[in-house]
Scaffold this active site. Structure first.
Site, short mmCIF file in Angstrom:
data_model
loop_
_atom_site.label_atom_id
_atom_site.label_comp_id
_atom_site.label_asym_id
_atom_site.label_seq_id
_atom_site.Cartn_x
_atom_site.Cartn_y
_atom_site.Cartn_z
N ASP A 205 0.82 -1.21 0.00
CA ASP A 205 0.00 0.00 0.00
C ASP A 205 0.86 1.27 0.00
O ASP A 205 0.70 2.12 0.85
CB ASP A 205 -0.90 -0.07 1.26
CG ASP A 205 -1.85 1.11 1.36
OD1 ASP A 205 -2.36 1.58 0.33
OD2 ASP A 205 -2.07 1.58 2.51
N GLU A 446 3.14 -8.53 7.16
CA GLU A 446 1.86 -9.14 6.80
C GLU A 446 1.94 -10.09 5.61
O GLU A 446 1.19 -9.95 4.64
CB GLU A 446 0.82 -8.05 6.53
CG GLU A 446 0.48 -7.23 7.74
CD GLU A 446 -0.70 -6.27 7.50
OE1 GLU A 446 -1.26 -6.27 6.39
OE2 GLU A 446 -1.03 -5.53 8.44
N TYR A 499 -6.80 -3.04 12.51
CA TYR A 499 -7.58 -1.85 12.13
C TYR A 499 -9.04 -2.07 12.47
O TYR A 499 -9.91 -2.02 11.59
CB TYR A 499 -7.37 -1.58 10.63
CG TYR A 499 -5.97 -1.10 10.32
CD1 TYR A 499 -5.64 0.24 10.43
CD2 TYR A 499 -4.98 -2.01 9.98
CE1 TYR A 499 -4.35 0.69 10.18
CE2 TYR A 499 -3.67 -1.58 9.74
CZ TYR A 499 -3.37 -0.23 9.85
OH TYR A 499 -2.08 0.21 9.61
N GLU A 535 0.90 -1.59 14.20
CA GLU A 535 0.12 -0.64 13.38
C GLU A 535 -1.29 -0.56 13.96
O GLU A 535 -1.85 -1.57 14.38
CB GLU A 535 -0.03 -1.10 11.92
CG GLU A 535 1.21 -1.03 11.09
CD GLU A 535 0.99 -1.51 9.64
OE1 GLU A 535 -0.16 -1.47 9.13
OE2 GLU A 535 1.98 -1.93 9.03
C1 GCB Z 1 -1.44 -2.37 6.75
C2 GCB Z 1 -0.17 -2.32 6.01
C3 GCB Z 1 0.20 -0.92 5.57
C4 GCB Z 1 -1.03 -0.20 5.05
C5 GCB Z 1 -2.05 -0.10 6.18
C6 GCB Z 1 -3.35 0.57 5.70
O1 GCB Z 1 -1.74 -3.33 7.42
O2 GCB Z 1 0.89 -2.91 6.70
O3 GCB Z 1 1.18 -0.99 4.58
O4 GCB Z 1 -0.74 1.06 4.53
O5 GCB Z 1 -2.35 -1.40 6.63
O6 GCB Z 1 -3.51 1.76 5.89
O7 GCB Z 1 -4.16 -0.14 5.11
#
Ligand code: GCB
Length: 641
Positions: A205, A446, A499, A535
């Site tokens: 991403d 990941e 997330y 994250e």
């Molecule tokens: C993740 C990734 C990261 C993305 C982020 C997102 O899990 O490791 O590279 O940018 O989520 O914002 O989706």
């Protein structure tokens, strides 16, 4: 101090004798009385090979003459990504070979003095590079983010063209065997696509910026030279121990003087051997920012070679004396618990893309300090050495990640991919092993670790990395899907990304306390290893507001962070050892329906202006730092830095 304790430190160090031997040693080029450095930053000539096969440059041997003689060229700054420099959308999204050329006036003495080695070094280029000097191929390198070099003395002396011509062809194509992996997909249905249409699929991403991203330079050394230095440190009470090993090329026997010098320029220990242990009385340890009133203390180890003739080589390496260790619930720096309150970053900015840029680097460090961040992870690839040197000096702790991001296709778990991944770890450890700021290696982000071959792949990769460097813990970053835990048995620290209320249950922040608690209990329950929330976050378009909060507003981002923080506060009493926000700043991505001109999960905008979340984080990080109780009053928040 008990004698047994002192010996304990020495024995620990001596056991490390065989480490760090893989990888092509590439000491960072530094000027000294025996070494000169000539930067080739600035404007280069540039052409993208837009022929259908992207192969015209090789067919017509563009490297054999001046680039301008084989077709049109444009100005291209180095270092910088080429993608955002022009108004041409086909160059922004270009896949294939691009050609850079620069003419250099080499000092006459470098040519006439046979006792001088002349080395051409590329800090990094994305991703596959071939280098010619005066039309002669001198180097070929696979992979971005890491340096490579070639000795070019014999080439430039052979036909001393004035000026000498450096040509670099760079290809950004990603395949199933590259790191990161990708695939090229051709669309042949001409009722839908123009002739020859193809796309580069990527599984990560961030925008696939390309070009020469870090400085290209020439440097010299004498014929007999310091090829590599490895330093491992320990301490016992007030005695610092610096175990070192120097490797020399170009002479079978040399006299050597190794001196450890403190910040005030005083010699604190010395030796005439190429390896050994230097002892430092009343040692000043290297401490992280906000953990000590004097963070980032650096000595320097000066190696002086004398080969009997008049020429000698001198190389100085900064050294921070500190230890790192991990228990089932803690991360210890200098035997004291360290809590990561930091960020994930990207090398990314307007216009420059991933090109190294000093104003941006210094601004980012000022923002990190303002935020009260004590650490970052080099998501999702190795950052410039210049950035790690800043971390060493400022005491910013680093989780150093290799470009193993987006390993999602089962074909990327094959032997060829694994062999390349191991090589990249060799190069990374060899480059970064001496940075005190680097406290842990991350081998991947990941990956599809639920796939069958993943277990063998990660077991091999992690054990290889531990064998390369037994002094630092190793991790790999997983998402919160518990089925992807195949690497977890082998790592020292579990790093989890999640997330909640974003990619899952969007808009439902009420799930965060439950789901985050379950995440932590699952991982700790099964593995009994310390956990970093590597994250978490939510997108916020700067200036978009709504109360009650809705997704993409600054209020929603702020509220998500606060819900996570409540759970962190419970779990950090037990086994959670850190929290790294995703992300420090907004960054560019591929165009897509989930991205509004890039990823907006930054707490700063891409132009480094704070969103509401930055102030939440700032308050929290300074509060966490103050809890250590080791800060002098003038560093306490709020303060002006
Ligand atoms: C993740 C990734 C990261 C993305 C982020 C997102 O899990 O490791 O590279 O940018 O989520 O914002 O989706």
């Amino acid at each position: 101090m008990a004698v047994s304790e002192r010996l304990g430190g020495l024995v620990r160090l001596l056991c490390l004798w065989a480490v760090f031997d893989a990888g092509n040693p590439l000491l960072f080029p530094r000027e000294s009385v025996s070494r000169e450095v000539k930067e080739l930053s600035g404007l280069w000539s540039f052409r993208a090979d837009k022929s259908p096969t992207r192969n015209q440059g090789f067919q017509r041997a563009w490297y054999k003459s001046r680039l301008i003689e084989t077709g049109p060229v444009i100005d291209m700054p180095v270092p910088a990504s080429y993608n955002d420099i022009t108004q041409d959308p086909t160059l922004r999204d270009f896949i294939g070979w691009v050609w850079y050329e620069r003419e250099v006036v080499v000092p006459a003495r470098w040519l006439t003095d046979e006792g001088t080695r002349v080395v051409l070094r590329v800090g990094s280029a994305h991703y596959y590079s071939i280098v010619w000097v005066n039309g002669v191929k001198v180097a070929e390198h696979e992979g971005g983010h890491l340096p490579f070099e070639a000795e070019i003395g014999s080439v430039i002396r052979e036909g001393p063209a004035v000026p000498c011509r450096v040509t670099i062809a760079v290809n950004n194509t990603l395949t199933l065997q590259t790191l990161p992996p990708g695939t090229i997909q051709y669309m042949s249905d001409q009722s839908k696509y123009p002739e020859g249409f193809f796309v580069q699929n990527i599984y990560f991403d961030f925008f696939n910026y390309a070009g020469i991203h870090r400085p290209v330079l020439l440097y010299t050394t004498p014929k007999a030279y310091v090829d590599d230095i490895t330093v491992v440190t320990d301490f016992s009470d007030n005695i610092g121990l610096v175990k070192y090993k120097v490797s020399v090329q170009g002479a079978s026997t040399v006299n050597m003087k190794v001196t450890l010098i403190d910040k005030d320029g005083h010699c604190v220990a010395s030796s005439n051997e190429s390896s050994g242990v230097l002892k430092v009385v009343d040692v000043k340890l290297w401490w992280p920012y906000l953990m000590h009133e004097n963070p980032g203390y650096l000595y320097s180890i000066e190696v002086r070679l004398m080969d009997g003739s008049t020429s000698e080589d001198v190389y100085s390496l900064p050294v921070g004396i500190r230890t790192v260790s991990v228990t089932s619930t803690q991360f210890l720096i200098n035997n004291k618990p360290f809590y990561f309150h930091g960020v994930n970053k990207h090398e990314d900015s307007d216009i420059r893309g991933k090109g190294l840029d000093w104003p941006l680097i210094v601004k980012d460090f000022n923002l990190l300090k303002w935020l009260g961040a004590n650490s970052f992870r080099t998501s999702h690839y190795p950052y410039a050495e210049e950035i790690l040197q800043m971390c060493d000096r400022h005491g910013i702790v680093v989780i150093d990640e290799c470009p193993g991001v987006g390993i999602k296709d089962i074909r990327s778990f094959g032997n060829a991919s694994l062999a390349h991944h191991l090589d990249v770890m060799d190069e990374l450890v060899s480059r970064d092993k001496n940075h005190p700021s680097v406290v842990m290696w991350s081998v991947a982000n990941e990956p599809a670790a639920e796939m069958r071959p993943a277990e063998y792949y990660f077991k091999t990769l992690i054990s290889h990395t531990k064998a390369l460097d037994p002094t630092r813990p190793v991790t790999f970053i997983t998402d919160s899907n518990f089925a992807r835990d195949k690497g977890a048995p082998f790592v020292d620290v579990i790093c989890v990304n999640s997330y909640f209320s974003w990619y899952h249950d969007p808009g439902h922040m009420e799930v965060i306390p439950i789901q985050l608690n379950t995440q932590f209990e699952n991982w700790y329950g099964k593995y009994q290893k310390p956990i970093i929330q590597s994250e978490y976050g939510a997108d916020a378009v700067p200036g978009l507001h709504s109360d009650p909060p809705v997704m993409f507003t600054e209020e929603y981002q702020k509220a998500v962070l606060q819900s996570y923080h409540d759970v962190f506060d419970q779990k950090r009493k037990h086994y959670v050892i850190g929290e790294l926000i995703w992300n420090f700043a907004d960054f560019m991505t591929l165009q897509g329906i989930t991205r509004v001109v890039g990823n907006k999960k930054g707490v700063f905008s891409r132009q480094r202006q704070p969103k509401a979340a930055a102030f939440i984080l700032r308050e929290r990080y300074w509060r966490l730092a103050n809890e250590t109780g080791r800060l002098p009053p003038w560093t306490k928040y709020p303060c002006s830095l």
